[in-house]
Design an enzyme around this catalytic site. Structure first.
Site, mmCIF file in Angstrom:
data_model
loop_
_atom_site.group_PDB
_atom_site.id
_atom_site.type_symbol
_atom_site.label_atom_id
_atom_site.label_comp_id
_atom_site.label_asym_id
_atom_site.label_seq_id
_atom_site.Cartn_x
_atom_site.Cartn_y
_atom_site.Cartn_z
ATOM 1 N N SER A 144 -4.215 -7.941 8.366
ATOM 2 C CA SER A 144 -4.274 -7.506 6.969
ATOM 3 C C SER A 144 -3.287 -8.304 6.151
ATOM 4 O O SER A 144 -2.214 -8.673 6.636
ATOM 5 C CB SER A 144 -3.949 -6.019 6.842
ATOM 6 O OG SER A 144 -3.813 -5.656 5.465
ATOM 7 N N TYR A 157 0.741 1.213 9.153
ATOM 8 C CA TYR A 157 -0.382 0.273 9.157
ATOM 9 C C TYR A 157 0.124 -1.162 9.071
ATOM 10 O O TYR A 157 -0.342 -2.041 9.798
ATOM 11 C CB TYR A 157 -1.305 0.592 7.979
ATOM 12 C CG TYR A 157 -2.523 -0.282 7.858
ATOM 13 C CD1 TYR A 157 -3.585 -0.168 8.740
ATOM 14 C CD2 TYR A 157 -2.625 -1.223 6.818
ATOM 15 C CE1 TYR A 157 -4.722 -0.961 8.610
ATOM 16 C CE2 TYR A 157 -3.751 -2.011 6.684
ATOM 17 C CZ TYR A 157 -4.794 -1.882 7.582
ATOM 18 O OH TYR A 157 -5.915 -2.670 7.451
#
Length: 251
Positions: A144, A157
């Site tokens: 990400s 995350y």
């Protein structure tokens, strides 16, 4: 001739979002597909859709956080397709329970670690021996852009996706002698069904969106980058974490 003609591609998280877009694109490019997802109804419907369009797709219900489930699905997929030339790891995602490392419930850390990192480890662990035996292959993981374009408040995350990036680089170096390329994509805000549901249809609510000078991505745009890394067009590309984030990581 399609860029994946003659290749067998295993895709996790294939029933929706980027995984679904990639499955449809890979099928158009000639791949034989093994679609892995926990969403049985949507995954089966996608396999049927691809078959109706003249493609070749097998759906297997798979929990990527379970070693037994992953092992069983790869065994069945290999028995049907005969090989795995491409592994695309799309399963994963954050949730609204993430937050500051000080305040977020620790259960969310375990959830995202199992789904995003352990799941990637288990599928790579299953695919690499088969790729090695076949003389090579391509693995595309999903990191990400939050690992480089800081977004406060999704700490678990962010940390776990950083682990996916690190795993990608070490696997690339270790398995290059076996002609196995390992790369990752680092998407920014992408208009998947899950993201649209979380945002109420307004992705500008996400802090990262303001950094994406080209705007939020559509799933098929991320899938196109996955196709490049999966194909022989990227024959000399390995160990790369490729941003697909509309320029967010350039800030």
């Amino acid at each position: 001739m399609g860029r994946l003609t003659g290749k067998a591609a295993f895709i996790t998280g294939a029933a929706s979002g980027i995984g679904k877009a990639a499955a449809l694109l890979f099928a158009q490019e000639g791949a034989r597909l093994c679609l892995l997802d926990i969403a049985t109804e949507a995954g089966g419907a996608l396999a049927d859709e691809i078959a109706a369009g003249g493609g070749d797709a097998l759906f297997l219900e798979t929990d990527i956080t379970s070693e037994q489930s992953v092992s069983s699905s790869f065994e069945r997929g290999l028995a049907t397709l005969g090989e795995v030339d491409v592994l695309l790891n799309c399963a994963g995602g954050s949730s609204g329970k993430d937050g500051s490392i000080v305040d977020a419930p620790i259960e969310e850390l375990w959830r995202v670690m199992q789904l995003d990192l352990l799941g990637t480890i288990l599928t790579c662990r299953a695919a690499i021996p088969a790729m090695r035996a076949a003389g090579g292959g391509s693995i595309v993981n999903m990191s990400s852009t939050v690992t480089v374009a800081t977004v406060p408040g999704i700490d678990f995350y962010t940390a776990v996706k950083g682990g996916v990036s690190a795993l990608t680089r070490t696997l690339a170096v270790q398995h290059a002698p076996s002609r196995i390329r390992v790369n990752a994509l680092a998407p920014g805000v992408t208009m998947t069904e899950r993201v649209l549901a979380i945002s109420g249809g307004d992705v500008s609510r996400f802090p990262l969106a303001s950094k994406q000078v080209l705007g939020p991505a559509k799933p098929h745009e991320v899938a196109a980058a996955a196709l490049f890394l999966a194909s022989d067009d990227a024959a000399m590309v390995t160990g790369v974490v490729l941003p697909v984030d509309g320029g967010a990581s350039a800030w």
